[in-house]
Design a protein around this motif. Sequence first.
Motif, PDB file in Angstrom:
ATOM      1  N   PHE A  18       1.052  -1.703  -0.443  1.00  0.00           N
ATOM      2  CA  PHE A  18       0.268   0.121  -0.181  1.00  0.00           C
ATOM      3  C   PHE A  18       0.557   1.086   0.225  1.00  0.00           C
ATOM      4  O   PHE A  18       1.598   1.420   1.463  1.00  0.00           O
ATOM      5  CB  PHE A  18      -1.119  -0.170   1.211  1.00  0.00           C
ATOM      6  CG  PHE A  18      -2.045   1.000   1.333  1.00  0.00           C
ATOM      7  CD1 PHE A  18      -3.199   1.454   0.217  1.00  0.00           C
ATOM      8  CD2 PHE A  18      -2.069   2.240   2.274  1.00  0.00           C
ATOM      9  CE1 PHE A  18      -4.011   2.189   0.266  1.00  0.00           C
ATOM     10  CE2 PHE A  18      -2.902   3.320   1.859  1.00  0.00           C
ATOM     11  CZ  PHE A  18      -3.683   3.381   1.178  1.00  0.00           C
ATOM     12  N   HIS A  22      -2.014   4.713  -4.035  1.00  0.00           N
ATOM     13  CA  HIS A  22      -2.918   4.495  -3.145  1.00  0.00           C
ATOM     14  C   HIS A  22      -4.119   5.145  -2.377  1.00  0.00           C
ATOM     15  O   HIS A  22      -5.006   5.349  -2.762  1.00  0.00           O
ATOM     16  CB  HIS A  22      -2.231   2.671  -2.504  1.00  0.00           C
ATOM     17  CG  HIS A  22      -1.919   2.073  -3.407  1.00  0.00           C
ATOM     18  ND1 HIS A  22      -1.127   1.317  -3.919  1.00  0.00           N
ATOM     19  CD2 HIS A  22      -2.923   1.137  -4.289  1.00  0.00           C
ATOM     20  CE1 HIS A  22      -0.603   0.590  -4.573  1.00  0.00           C
ATOM     21  NE2 HIS A  22      -2.015  -0.020  -4.875  1.00  0.00           N
ATOM     22  N   LEU A  26      -7.543   6.853  -2.415  1.00  0.00           N
ATOM     23  CA  LEU A  26      -8.437   6.043  -2.192  1.00  0.00           C
ATOM     24  C   LEU A  26      -9.290   7.362  -1.446  1.00  0.00           C
ATOM     25  O   LEU A  26     -10.254   7.732  -1.826  1.00  0.00           O
ATOM     26  CB  LEU A  26      -7.606   4.581  -0.942  1.00  0.00           C
ATOM     27  CG  LEU A  26      -9.245   5.173   0.460  1.00  0.00           C
ATOM     28  CD1 LEU A  26      -9.936   3.799  -0.365  1.00  0.00           C
ATOM     29  CD2 LEU A  26      -7.877   3.657   0.962  1.00  0.00           C
ATOM     30  N   ALA A 141      -6.266  -1.585  -6.553  1.00  0.00           N
ATOM     31  CA  ALA A 141      -5.748  -2.118  -5.404  1.00  0.00           C
ATOM     32  C   ALA A 141      -5.380  -3.294  -5.594  1.00  0.00           C
ATOM     33  O   ALA A 141      -5.598  -4.393  -6.149  1.00  0.00           O
ATOM     34  CB  ALA A 141      -6.610  -2.632  -3.894  1.00  0.00           C
ATOM     35  N   ARG A 146      -7.810  -6.405  -1.234  1.00  0.00           N
ATOM     36  CA  ARG A 146      -8.702  -5.654  -2.539  1.00  0.00           C
ATOM     37  C   ARG A 146     -10.285  -5.223  -1.432  1.00  0.00           C
ATOM     38  O   ARG A 146     -10.282  -4.241  -1.668  1.00  0.00           O
ATOM     39  CB  ARG A 146      -8.857  -5.971  -3.441  1.00  0.00           C
ATOM     40  CG  ARG A 146      -9.823  -5.228  -4.748  1.00  0.00           C
ATOM     41  CD  ARG A 146      -9.877  -5.940  -6.032  1.00  0.00           C
ATOM     42  NE  ARG A 146     -10.179  -7.269  -5.737  1.00  0.00           N
ATOM     43  CZ  ARG A 146      -9.577  -8.906  -6.131  1.00  0.00           C
ATOM     44  NH1 ARG A 146      -7.880  -8.089  -6.665  1.00  0.00           N
ATOM     45  NH2 ARG A 146     -10.369 -10.001  -6.524  1.00  0.00           N
ATOM     46  N   LEU A 149     -10.211  -2.420   0.722  1.00  0.00           N
ATOM     47  CA  LEU A 149      -9.796  -1.208   0.693  1.00  0.00           C
ATOM     48  C   LEU A 149     -11.256  -0.760   0.252  1.00  0.00           C
ATOM     49  O   LEU A 149     -11.327   0.832   0.073  1.00  0.00           O
ATOM     50  CB  LEU A 149      -8.579  -1.501  -0.622  1.00  0.00           C
ATOM     51  CG  LEU A 149      -7.684  -1.384  -0.509  1.00  0.00           C
ATOM     52  CD1 LEU A 149      -6.123  -1.096  -1.051  1.00  0.00           C
ATOM     53  CD2 LEU A 149      -7.161  -0.079   0.690  1.00  0.00           C
TER      54      LEU A 149
END
Length: 448
Positions: A18, A22, A26, A141, A146, A149
Motif C-alpha cells: 500500500f 494508493h 483511495l 488495489a 482489495r 480497501l
Amino acid sequence: MTDTAEATVARRLDALPFTRAHLKVLTGSGLGWALDAMDVGLVSFILAALVVEWSLTGEQASWIASAGFVGMAIGASLGGLLADRFGRRSVFAITLLVYGIATGASALAGGIVALLILRVVVGLGLGAELPVASTYVSEFAPARMRGRLIVILEAFWAVGWTAAALIGFFVIPNIDQGWRWAFALGAIPAVYALVVRWGLPESARWLERQGRRAESEAVVTRFEQSAAVGADQRRRTDPPVTPVAAMTGGSRLRVLWSAEFRVRTAALWIVWFCVNFAYYGAFIWIPTILFSQGYDLVKSFGFTLIITLAQLPGYAVAAWLIEVWGRRVTLSVFLAGSAVAAVLFGTASTEGAIIAAGMALSFFNLGAWGALYAVTPEMYPTSLRATGSGWAAGVGRIASIVAPLTVPVLLGMGGAPLLFVVFAAFFVLAAAAAWGLKDVRGEALDDR
C-alpha cells in the motif's frame, strides 16, 4: 487472452504494498463518495423540514425522496457503460460536476415541481458516481487487500452521512429556510470534480485494455516509484496485453447474461435490489417517522445523528472480516444482522430502545453495504467491470425509487412494526442471494 499475456499491469499492481499513490486514489475517490452520501443524507432531513414548511402530504414527500432515485437508476446504468467506453476517471469527474451543480440549484427551488426535476438531475450524477468509483479503486488495489480497501472506500459514506446529520441538526432547524442552505452546501462536489479530473490517474488496467500501453506504463511506474521499488518490480519481458475488441453497450449487456456470468449477475441484482429497498426505505424516512411519533425536529434529528455514528464501526468490522471470512460470509452475516435490527427498531417504544436498535441497524446495514461494494466489481473482467457494477446498482436504484413510495402505505396499514418487518424480509432474501456470488478473496482481478 492467454495467461502469459495477461499480467503486465496486473502482476505489477498486485505486487505493490500500500503506497502513497494508493492513498491518494483511495482518499480522492472517498471524498467524492462522502459528498455523494452527504447529498443523499441531506434529503432525509430536508424532507422532514419541508413537510412542515410546505405542508406536504406523505405522498408528496415520498415523491421528492424517490425522484432522486429515478435519476440514480438511469445514471448507474449509463455510468457503467460510459466508464467502460471512455474511462473511469473522466466519468467519475463528470458525475460529481452534474450532481454538484444540480444540488446547488435545488436551494433556489420555489416549489415541489422544480425540486422534483432537480432531484432527478442530481440522481443522474449520484447514480453513476458510486459504481464507477468502486470499480476505479478496485482496479488499483493489490489483490491481497482489495476487499478491505473497497470497504474503507465505502466507509466514506458514513463520513458524508454524518456530515448530513450534523447539517440537519445544527443548520436546518436553526436557520430560516435552513434547508436551502443545506442544499447550497451540497454544491461542493462541483468544485471537487476539478480535483478529480486533474489530480487522479486513469485506471492503468483500463488503459492497457484500450491499447494505450504507454499511458498505462506511466501510471504503474508512478505507483512503483511511490513504493520506492522502481524498476525492480517491472516485468518488461511480459508480452503486451492485446487491446479488447470494441463492444457496444448492447453487447456488453448480453455478455452479463452469458453462461459464465448469468448466475452471479442474477444473484448480484437480487442483493442490490433488496438492500436498496430496505436501506433507503428506512433511512430516508427515519427522521420523518420519529417526527410523526411526537418527537420535535431537533430531537428526531438528534436521534438520527446518534444512530448515524454507528455506521463507522460497522464499516471497520466489515473491512477486517472481509479478508478473514471472505466476501459471501461477511455479506450474508451483516445482512442477517440487519434483518434482526430492523425488527427491533420497528417494535422499539422507548428512547433508549429506539437509539440502540437504530445503531444496530446502522452498524449491520452499512457493514453489508461495504461488503457488497467490495464484491461487485470482482464479479466481472476489466472490459465489463464498470458495466456490470453499474447495471447492478441501476437495478438496485429501482428498489430505492419504490421503497420511499411504499413507506406511507405500509405505515398506514400497520405502522412502524409492519414497515420494518417488511424491510427485514428484504434483508433475509438478500442474505440468501449472496451465496450465488463468486468469492474471489485474495485472487487477482480478471483482466480480460
